[in-house]
Every structure is written in C-alpha cells, then in structure tokens.
Design an enzyme around this catalytic site. Sequence first.
Site, PDB file in Angstrom:
ATOM      1  N   SER A 163     -50.112 -76.160 -20.308  1.00  0.00           N
ATOM      2  CA  SER A 163     -51.266 -75.814 -21.442  1.00  0.00           C
ATOM      3  C   SER A 163     -52.181 -77.793 -22.256  1.00  0.00           C
ATOM      4  CB  SER A 163     -50.532 -75.147 -22.847  1.00  0.00           C
ATOM      5  OG  SER A 163     -50.406 -76.354 -22.887  1.00  0.00           O
ATOM      6  N   LYS A 164     -52.624 -76.990 -22.714  1.00  0.00           N
ATOM      7  CA  LYS A 164     -53.918 -78.126 -23.061  1.00  0.00           C
ATOM      8  C   LYS A 164     -53.074 -78.700 -24.409  1.00  0.00           C
ATOM      9  CE  LYS A 164     -58.229 -78.549 -25.336  1.00  0.00           C
ATOM     10  NZ  LYS A 164     -59.612 -79.269 -25.508  1.00  0.00           N
ATOM     11  N   ARG A 165     -51.956 -78.040 -24.825  1.00  0.00           N
ATOM     12  CA  ARG A 165     -51.776 -78.499 -26.223  1.00  0.00           C
ATOM     13  C   ARG A 165     -49.933 -79.101 -25.083  1.00  0.00           C
ATOM     14  NH1 ARG A 165     -47.232 -76.631 -28.738  1.00  0.00           N
ATOM     15  NH2 ARG A 165     -47.445 -74.152 -27.566  1.00  0.00           N
TER      16      ARG A 165
END
Length: 496
Positions: free
Chosen positions: A263-265
Amino acid sequence: MEGSVRVRFAPSPTGFLHVGGLRTALYNYLFAKHHKDGKFILRIEDTDQSRYVEGAEQDIIDSLNWCGMEVDESPHHGGDYGPYRQSERKELYHEHVQKLIESGHAYYAFDTPEELDQMRERLQKSGNPSPKYDAITRQSMKNSLTLPADEVEKKLENGDEYVVRLKVPRRESIRFEDMIRGHVSFESKGLDDQVLLKSDGMPTYHLANVVDDHEMKITHVIRGEEWLSSAPKHILLYNAFGWEAPQMAHLPLIMSPSGGKLSKRKAEQEGIPVNTKEYIKQDYEPEALVNFLAYLGWSPGDDSEVHSLDELCELFTLDRVSKGGAVFNHKKLLWYNEQYLREKPVENIIGRVKKVADEQGVDTKSDEYLKEAINLVIERVSKIDEILTMGSFFFEDPEEYDEKALKKWKDNSGELVSDYKAAVEQLSDDEFEAKTLKSKLEDVIEKHDVGFGKLMMPLRIAVTGQGFGPDLFTSMELLGKEVVVQRLETALDKLA
Ligand code: GLU
C-alpha cells in the site's frame, strides 16, 4: 491468433501513476508488442468526477513516455475508436443502457438513499449480515419492475432521480477462463444488482469499461488482481449485450517486503517510492525500472535477468506470469539501476549529473574533469545522484571526516602522511600521476617498515574524507598536486 491483438491500459486519473499501475501498463505493452501488429491503447477512465485530480492524465502520459512505452491510440495520439476519455463518451453509455432496459436486462430504480438504508436495516435485523439489492429485494423496492408502467413513465417525465441497475440473475454460476488464474467461477447470488448509470447520468466503472472494451475491439483485458471480483459483473454485462467477452488476465498483487499488499503507507514506511513520478524525480534509470517491473510477477523461465524493453517484448508471454503475489525488492531495483547506469557511455549521463550538481550548487569544474570523475566512481554507485555524493571530494574539500574511517587514523598516521606529503610535494605537476603517486607510497611504507594499509587508509581519509571510494592514486592525479598537498596539510593540522 485470429485478428490482431488490442489491449488497453485504462487508468482513472484520480492521482499520480502508482508503480503497480505502471506494471499493468507494461504488461499490456509487452503483450501487445509481442504480437507483431498488436496495439497498445490508453483509455482515460474519468467518469468519477469527484475523484478527478488535475494533472493526473499528463502524469500518466509522461510516465509512459519516460519508460519508452509508445502508445498507439489515446486522447493525445488519436485512433479510430475515440474519443479515448470516458467523460467524452457519455452518449454512447446512455444508448447502450437503453438497449439493456429494452431487452429486460436492466431497469430503472427510483429508491431514495433513505429507502435503501431502511431496506438494509430491515434485512440486517432479520439476520442477513450483508443485505443486497438483488433478485429478492428488488421485488419490494421502487423500480420499473415493481411499479406500473405509466407511473414509471411519469417519474421519468417529471425528472425524478433514478439509477439504472443490472438485473443480476438469481442463481447462476458465472464462469470464465482467466489466462493467468485458469478456471474462475463466481455465484451470482453474492452480487448486487449493479448500478450501471448513476443519478448524475454518469456511467459506473463497470458499464463504461465493458462498453468501451467492446467498442474499442479490445481482445485481452490485462489488469490487477483487485479487479478480479468485478469480472463476473462484466461477464454478465457481456452476456446481456450479447457480446463476446475479451480474454481476461488478472495480474498478481505487488507485495511489500514485510508482507501484505504494497500500500502507499507500507511503501512509505519501507522507503519505496510509490509513484512513477518519484522515480523520475529521483533520477532512476527508466530501463532499470522497466526491467525490474517486468520481473515483478513474470520471468522468462531461464536465469537471464537483464533485458531491454525490446527484448522483453520478444520474451513476454502471459503463461509465465505467476499467480502468487510478487514481492517488491527495492535492493533488486537498485541492482538493475546499477547495471544500466554502468553501461551508459559517460557522454550520455554527464548532462544529468550536471543538472543535479546545479540544483545542489556543486561546481563540477570542466566537462573533461567531470567525465573522469564519473568514470572513477561509476562502478561503485547504483544511482546517478550517488556520483555526486560518493565523488563529492572531486568537487569540494572534505568538510569533515567519516567517523568510522577515523578509527583507522592511528598514532603513527601523522608521521606517515607527513612523510608522504614531503615526497609528493617535490613532484612537478607533470609527474603527479597515479603510477608515481603509488611508488611514493611504497617508498614511505618501506622506510617505516609498515603494511600498505597503514598509510593508505589515513591518506584516503585525508584526501577524500571517506573510508572507501575509487582508486586513490588515479583520484589524486585527477585532483592535482595543489589540491592534494593542501588536503594533506589540513588533515595533518586537524588530526595529527
Ligand atoms: N479504471 C480502472 C483502474 O483504474 C481500470 C481497471 C480495468 O483495467 O478494468 O485501474
């Protein structure tokens, strides 16, 4: 294969192009170009106006260009099947929805959001944990299947708000062959009567996607695994229209090294750039990112690793794409970067190094000088910006000395360095060359009866500030006598 291959990359311009999206584009491109007259089409899926991000479309185009993926048809390149932006194809979706209503595969639904909430609440209370607007519930809702025809007519004339829903069959197995996953089967009873046309008159992703893939004569849909659950809805739509569905291939997820989807995170936590834009900005080699992404879920089946885009087109087949998630190994990407960087003639990279240097306010002296410096460090860096960090001593005196390296500055280091300085000071500028500089070092260690490293290390620290780096003698030759002698003096002052 019958007819020529036509594939599309169909991003929604809701943000900057994610590296996973770039891989999807790449696999489509490779597949198209593997089939000699295959076409790679870019379609912008911008029907969700509320999530539209200014500049996202340009970012997609810039990213594909940077990677060298030439697009055959797009909003910018034109083509016979345009327009290539969904927001410009509204009419077409309306016409098609009308056909589905007439053939009994879709219907108008007038339920207000409150009525939908009430329905869900009612069903939840009676023990249904995931209530749906389906073959059963639709019978008690306000739609063109339950209301008398004249009432429906009146509502439409009055301009009452409505959506159009797909009439999903109550019990049906929806099956298809995925080119990567093999046999896939879904039960229709788990599906909602999918909204096809929203109350603002815009189509949903599902409707627009199917209509466009058909109208644009797409032969293969290659996209991320996250779209697999949409596939049964699409198959139902193809059936409802009486069209043949394109072949489908759902690509494996890209996983984070610590597990789970990248994910982006997660990417941020692990220092992995997530948008293609960042790779461009951070000066990665596009060939490296392409080569790395090609191997993120695919391999040619031998142990070869380095392939240009053209070679990848030659090699790529969908049957060698894996089903399981592919872990994003950033170190591997840097390894690829290194391979491609080293191969490039220095003339091709000097301009980029100068640009970074300008941004950092570093004076790289003459082109001749910079070229030699690049040649000296290139074998030791993985990215172009590291040329300036690893090679910083070519352009600036070391401001401080690396702490770890300093442990190698011993009690007798001052004496050895000072002797060396005295020896090289006597050389003329012409004599100040690597071979001589090395023999002078040998003289000093012989005289003191110590090992090579006893002088080499302190010398490296004094001249470069670092504990490792390119060949020291050639580096000193490039720096020139004046600079080297002055750095030895400074080090003796500071350290001895
Ligand atoms: N617009 C969808 C996306 O953003 C397209 C998915 C598909 O390829 O069908 O990825």
